[in-house]
Design a protein around this motif. Structure first.
Motif, PDB file in Angstrom:
ATOM      1  N   UNK A  99       0.814  -1.208   0.000  1.00  0.00           N
ATOM      2  CA  UNK A  99       0.000   0.000   0.000  1.00  0.00           C
ATOM      3  C   UNK A  99       0.849   1.260   0.000  1.00  0.00           C
ATOM      4  N   UNK A 100       0.473   2.212  -0.821  1.00  0.00           N
ATOM      5  CA  UNK A 100       1.188   3.489  -0.880  1.00  0.00           C
ATOM      6  C   UNK A 100       0.428   4.418  -1.813  1.00  0.00           C
ATOM      7  N   UNK A 101       1.054   5.528  -2.200  1.00  0.00           N
ATOM      8  CA  UNK A 101       0.506   6.436  -3.206  1.00  0.00           C
ATOM      9  C   UNK A 101       1.610   6.775  -4.188  1.00  0.00           C
ATOM     10  N   UNK A 102       1.222   7.340  -5.323  1.00  0.00           N
ATOM     11  CA  UNK A 102       2.211   7.717  -6.337  1.00  0.00           C
ATOM     12  C   UNK A 102       3.186   8.748  -5.805  1.00  0.00           C
ATOM     13  N   UNK A 103       2.768   9.528  -4.804  1.00  0.00           N
ATOM     14  CA  UNK A 103       3.647  10.556  -4.229  1.00  0.00           C
ATOM     15  C   UNK A 103       4.785   9.930  -3.427  1.00  0.00           C
ATOM     16  N   UNK A 104       4.520   8.799  -2.781  1.00  0.00           N
ATOM     17  CA  UNK A 104       5.499   8.174  -1.889  1.00  0.00           C
ATOM     18  C   UNK A 104       6.290   7.083  -2.593  1.00  0.00           C
ATOM     19  N   UNK A 105       5.606   6.258  -3.390  1.00  0.00           N
ATOM     20  CA  UNK A 105       6.266   5.161  -4.080  1.00  0.00           C
ATOM     21  C   UNK A 105       6.405   3.924  -3.220  1.00  0.00           C
ATOM     22  N   UNK A 106       7.183   2.962  -3.711  1.00  0.00           N
ATOM     23  CA  UNK A 106       7.398   1.693  -3.026  1.00  0.00           C
ATOM     24  C   UNK A 106       8.888   1.354  -2.996  1.00  0.00           C
ATOM     25  N   UNK A 107       9.294   0.474  -2.087  1.00  0.00           N
ATOM     26  CA  UNK A 107      10.687   0.041  -2.080  1.00  0.00           C
ATOM     27  C   UNK A 107      11.074  -0.578  -3.429  1.00  0.00           C
ATOM     28  N   UNK A 108      12.320  -0.327  -3.840  1.00  0.00           N
ATOM     29  CA  UNK A 108      12.802  -0.838  -5.122  1.00  0.00           C
ATOM     30  C   UNK A 108      12.692  -2.358  -5.204  1.00  0.00           C
ATOM     31  N   UNK A 109      12.874  -3.046  -4.078  1.00  0.00           N
ATOM     32  CA  UNK A 109      12.798  -4.514  -4.087  1.00  0.00           C
ATOM     33  C   UNK A 109      11.407  -4.998  -4.470  1.00  0.00           C
ATOM     34  N   UNK A 110      10.377  -4.280  -4.020  1.00  0.00           N
ATOM     35  CA  UNK A 110       9.013  -4.666  -4.352  1.00  0.00           C
ATOM     36  C   UNK A 110       8.718  -4.442  -5.834  1.00  0.00           C
ATOM     37  N   UNK A 111       9.146  -3.296  -6.342  1.00  0.00           N
ATOM     38  CA  UNK A 111       8.881  -2.986  -7.748  1.00  0.00           C
ATOM     39  C   UNK A 111       9.633  -3.948  -8.659  1.00  0.00           C
ATOM     40  N   UNK A 112      10.876  -4.281  -8.288  1.00  0.00           N
ATOM     41  CA  UNK A 112      11.660  -5.240  -9.064  1.00  0.00           C
ATOM     42  C   UNK A 112      10.967  -6.599  -9.100  1.00  0.00           C
ATOM     43  N   UNK A 113      10.423  -7.019  -7.965  1.00  0.00           N
ATOM     44  CA  UNK A 113       9.730  -8.313  -7.909  1.00  0.00           C
ATOM     45  C   UNK A 113       8.476  -8.293  -8.767  1.00  0.00           C
ATOM     46  N   UNK A 114       7.707  -7.216  -8.701  1.00  0.00           N
ATOM     47  CA  UNK A 114       6.495  -7.113  -9.515  1.00  0.00           C
ATOM     48  C   UNK A 114       6.842  -7.200 -10.997  1.00  0.00           C
ATOM     49  N   UNK A 115       7.893  -6.510 -11.385  1.00  0.00           N
ATOM     50  CA  UNK A 115       8.301  -6.537 -12.792  1.00  0.00           C
ATOM     51  C   UNK A 115       8.744  -7.929 -13.214  1.00  0.00           C
ATOM     52  N   UNK A 116       9.386  -8.659 -12.318  1.00  0.00           N
ATOM     53  CA  UNK A 116       9.803 -10.033 -12.648  1.00  0.00           C
ATOM     54  C   UNK A 116       8.605 -10.942 -12.881  1.00  0.00           C
ATOM     55  N   UNK A 117       7.485 -10.605 -12.270  1.00  0.00           N
ATOM     56  CA  UNK A 117       6.265 -11.387 -12.466  1.00  0.00           C
ATOM     57  C   UNK A 117       5.530 -10.976 -13.737  1.00  0.00           C
ATOM     58  N   UNK A 118       5.551  -9.700 -14.067  1.00  0.00           N
ATOM     59  CA  UNK A 118       4.758  -9.201 -15.195  1.00  0.00           C
ATOM     60  C   UNK A 118       5.470  -9.336 -16.542  1.00  0.00           C
ATOM     61  N   UNK A 119       6.809  -9.348 -16.564  1.00  0.00           N
ATOM     62  CA  UNK A 119       7.529  -9.427 -17.844  1.00  0.00           C
ATOM     63  C   UNK A 119       7.229 -10.702 -18.626  1.00  0.00           C
ATOM     64  N   UNK A 120       7.067 -11.850 -17.983  1.00  0.00           N
ATOM     65  CA  UNK A 120       6.686 -13.029 -18.770  1.00  0.00           C
ATOM     66  C   UNK A 120       5.256 -12.961 -19.311  1.00  0.00           C
ATOM     67  N   UNK A 121       4.459 -12.043 -18.793  1.00  0.00           N
ATOM     68  CA  UNK A 121       3.052 -11.979 -19.175  1.00  0.00           C
ATOM     69  C   UNK A 121       2.778 -11.003 -20.304  1.00  0.00           C
ATOM     70  N   UNK A 122       3.457  -9.845 -20.287  1.00  0.00           N
ATOM     71  CA  UNK A 122       3.244  -8.823 -21.323  1.00  0.00           C
ATOM     72  C   UNK A 122       4.588  -8.193 -21.699  1.00  0.00           C
ATOM     73  N   UNK A 123       4.692  -7.624 -22.896  1.00  0.00           N
ATOM     74  CA  UNK A 123       5.945  -6.981 -23.310  1.00  0.00           C
ATOM     75  C   UNK A 123       6.364  -5.875 -22.342  1.00  0.00           C
ATOM     76  N   UNK A 124       7.640  -5.840 -22.016  1.00  0.00           N
ATOM     77  CA  UNK A 124       8.238  -4.820 -21.142  1.00  0.00           C
ATOM     78  C   UNK A 124       7.753  -4.893 -19.695  1.00  0.00           C
ATOM     79  N   UNK A 125       6.859  -5.838 -19.405  1.00  0.00           N
ATOM     80  CA  UNK A 125       6.371  -5.966 -18.034  1.00  0.00           C
ATOM     81  C   UNK A 125       5.532  -4.799 -17.571  1.00  0.00           C
ATOM     82  N   UNK A 126       4.884  -4.105 -18.494  1.00  0.00           N
ATOM     83  CA  UNK A 126       4.058  -2.945 -18.129  1.00  0.00           C
ATOM     84  C   UNK A 126       2.994  -3.351 -17.118  1.00  0.00           C
ATOM     85  N   UNK A 127       2.786  -2.525 -16.108  1.00  0.00           N
ATOM     86  CA  UNK A 127       1.821  -2.875 -15.067  1.00  0.00           C
ATOM     87  C   UNK A 127       1.135  -1.651 -14.505  1.00  0.00           C
ATOM     88  N   UNK A 128       0.009  -1.911 -13.867  1.00  0.00           N
ATOM     89  CA  UNK A 128      -0.721  -0.890 -13.109  1.00  0.00           C
ATOM     90  C   UNK A 128      -0.844  -1.390 -11.680  1.00  0.00           C
TER      91      UNK A 128
END
Length: 510
Positions: A99-128
């Motif tokens: 949980x957070x907002x766009x103003x605060x962001x998230x730890x880099x480790x969390x974002x890296x993990x999310x991208x590792x999950x989304x890249x096999x699903x869609x090009x560039x791992x784009x996510x919302x």
């Protein structure tokens, strides 16, 4: 524990036994404090920096009515339009630390993990992800929330990441284990996630060593998943082949009746958001509801936009608080509290600004002040319809029923200085049961009959009987309910009155 068992009861005795011998999933949402909340790192030892998207870009897309989507390049998040390519919408619960907002962001480790999950699903791992795509600024935040249904409906994939599912399931886990963990997960207990899961074109769940989609439950586990994960029933499937299809070409649309069962035992940290969180499933514009600050007013608008409602909504909800609004005091403030087991009643009611209009069976009697009594014994005379097996009815000349009200609204009205005067009840069945039964009822005041008990009631569609909702109640059609076991005397605190029954007459409930 009771709620968790309730979620798996439909799985049958073998599955209940399996669940009882498994370690319960901890619902961390119960301990969530929004006033003292901070996003979590992937591990307690991690202290990486926070990453946030360019806030002006996020706000610009929202101002144009567009959904901002994120792509991670190195340690930089860039923003693009959701229409410019496929993306994955992340569905999660804040209690897991995302949980957070766009103003605060998230730890880099969390974002890296999310991208590792989304890249096999869609090009560039784009996510919302709401924590990165919804700003704190009020106008932009409302715009983003108003676009939530569109966000999940248009995503190429929806990925569920839940701590309980992820830590307790793997690709090699028994299917029963995965079903148990999903059915009792924090994700299944939140209101917002219902819409997120049901609107998904393709729905994936993160497990400890990968991802599974709904086809994971094809074959022998099909019916167990069907019973314990209700939203799967709304996805494309073939019962004869025991198959769920991976892709849902069209988003489901639900009626208010459908939503009652789907929201069972789900909660939200902000009760006023409930109507917004389900609007997309009902085909209602969430942006209109977001612009209304008051939760009760939001729910009233939702009900009016639905228009057609099951008649039972006015009588079910023993523990539910009602809306404190003129003409809508019959309406539960939360659909999650209606708690009914299902109803195939073909008759419906119509919700308008003037109240709820529908056919109800009315039992009327002289006014009783429920501040002074525990319950009412009503001896109904005249033509009394009784329900017989196989849908048959029988007419008798007399029947005694017992009426009790939910204590909560009675106490609330007394504390507010309001009376609890009633002279009628409403039920949805055309006849009274012949066996011991607790039938849901609405206790009402019929102003035109206040103080008068012999007037005939001849309501019509053009001039329905006006009833003011007082409290949820129950009626028991058992002649021995109110008798003392030690001598047969009527229990103290009960009021004895005579009444008349009118089967399925037009009613305006306010």
């Amino acid at each position: 524990m009771g709620y968790e068992l309730d979620r798996v009861l439909d799985g049958g005795l073998p599955f209940i036994a399996y669940a009882c011998n498994s370690t319960p999933t901890v619902n961390r949402s119960s301990f969530l404090d929004l006033h003292d909340y901070a996003p979590l790192h992937r591990s307690a030892q991690c202290s990486c920096s926070f990453i946030r998207p360019p806030l002006p870009d996020v706000m610009r897309h929202l101002a144009q009515g567009r959904v901002p989507v994120l792509v991670l390049n190195g340690d930089v998040l860039s923003v693009r339009d959701s229409l410019d390519g496929d993306y994955v919408a992340i569905s999660h619960v804040w209690a897991d630390g995302l949980g957070s907002t766009a103003d605060v962001g998230l730890p880099a480790c969390q974002i890296s993990h999310i991208t590792s999950l989304t890249r096999p699903l869609v090009p560039n791992g784009a996510f919302w992800l709401d924590a990165l795509c919804i700003p704190d600024e009020e106008v932009s935040r409302k715009r983003a929330i108003g676009l939530m249904a569109q966000t999940y409906e248009h995503a190429a994939k929806v990925l569920v990441t839940d701590g309980g599912i992820r830590t307790q399931c793997s690709l090699s886990s028994p299917k029963e284990e995965c079903i148990l963990r999903i059915a009792t997960s924090g994700w299944m207990q939140r209101i917002w996630t219902l819409q997120e899961g049901m609107l998904a074109r393709e729905l994936y769940f993160e497990v400890s060593d990968g991802l599974i989609d709904v086809t994971h439950f094809n074959g022998p586990s099909f019916h167990l998943a069907w019973a314990c994960i209700p939203l799967l029933r709304r996805r494309p499937h073939d019962v004869s082949k025991l198959q769920y299809y991976a892709v849902s070409p069209e988003p489901p649309r639900c009626s208010y009746r459908d939503i009652i069962a789907l929201l069972r035992h789900r909660t939200t940290s902000k009760p006023r958001d409930e109507s917004v969180a389900i609007a997309g499933l009902l085909g209602i514009d969430a942006a209109e509801l977001v612009s209304i600050p008051d939760g009760d007013a939001r729910m009233r608008t939702l009900l009016m936009r639905c228009g057609t409602l099951p008649r039972c909504v006015a009588v079910y909800g023993w523990f539910s608080r009602r809306l404190d609004l003129p003409n809508f005091r019959w309406a539960p403030s939360s659909i999650t509290h209606v708690l009914w087991q299902g109803d195939h009643d073909p008759n419906v009611s119509e919700c308008t600004e003037d109240g709820l209009f529908g056919l109800y069976t009315v039992v009327r009697f002289p006014p009783v002040d429920m501040c002074r009594f525990i319950g009412i014994m009503v001896t109904i005379t005249g033509e009394v319809l009784l329900q017989r097996p196989a849908g048959q009815t029988e007419t008798v000349s007399s029947r005694t029923v017992h009426i009790q009200l939910s204590p909560s609204p009675v106490i609330a009205r007394i504390q507010s200085g309001l009376d609890v005067l009633i002279n009628g009840i409403l039920i949805t069945d055309r006849a009274l049961p012949t066996t011991v039964s607790e039938q849901a009822a609405a206790a009402v005041l019929i102003p035109s009959l206040k103080g008068r008990t012999t007037d005939a009631v001849h309501p019509s569609d053009a001039d329905p009987l006006h009833c003011q909702f007082i409290a949820a109640g129950k009626v028991e059609a058992n002649d021995h309910v109110a008798e003392r076991r030690d001598g047969g005397d009527v229990m103290r605190g009960w009021k004895q009155v005579e009444g008349v029954m009118h089967s399925l007459v037009p009613v305006r409930l306010t």
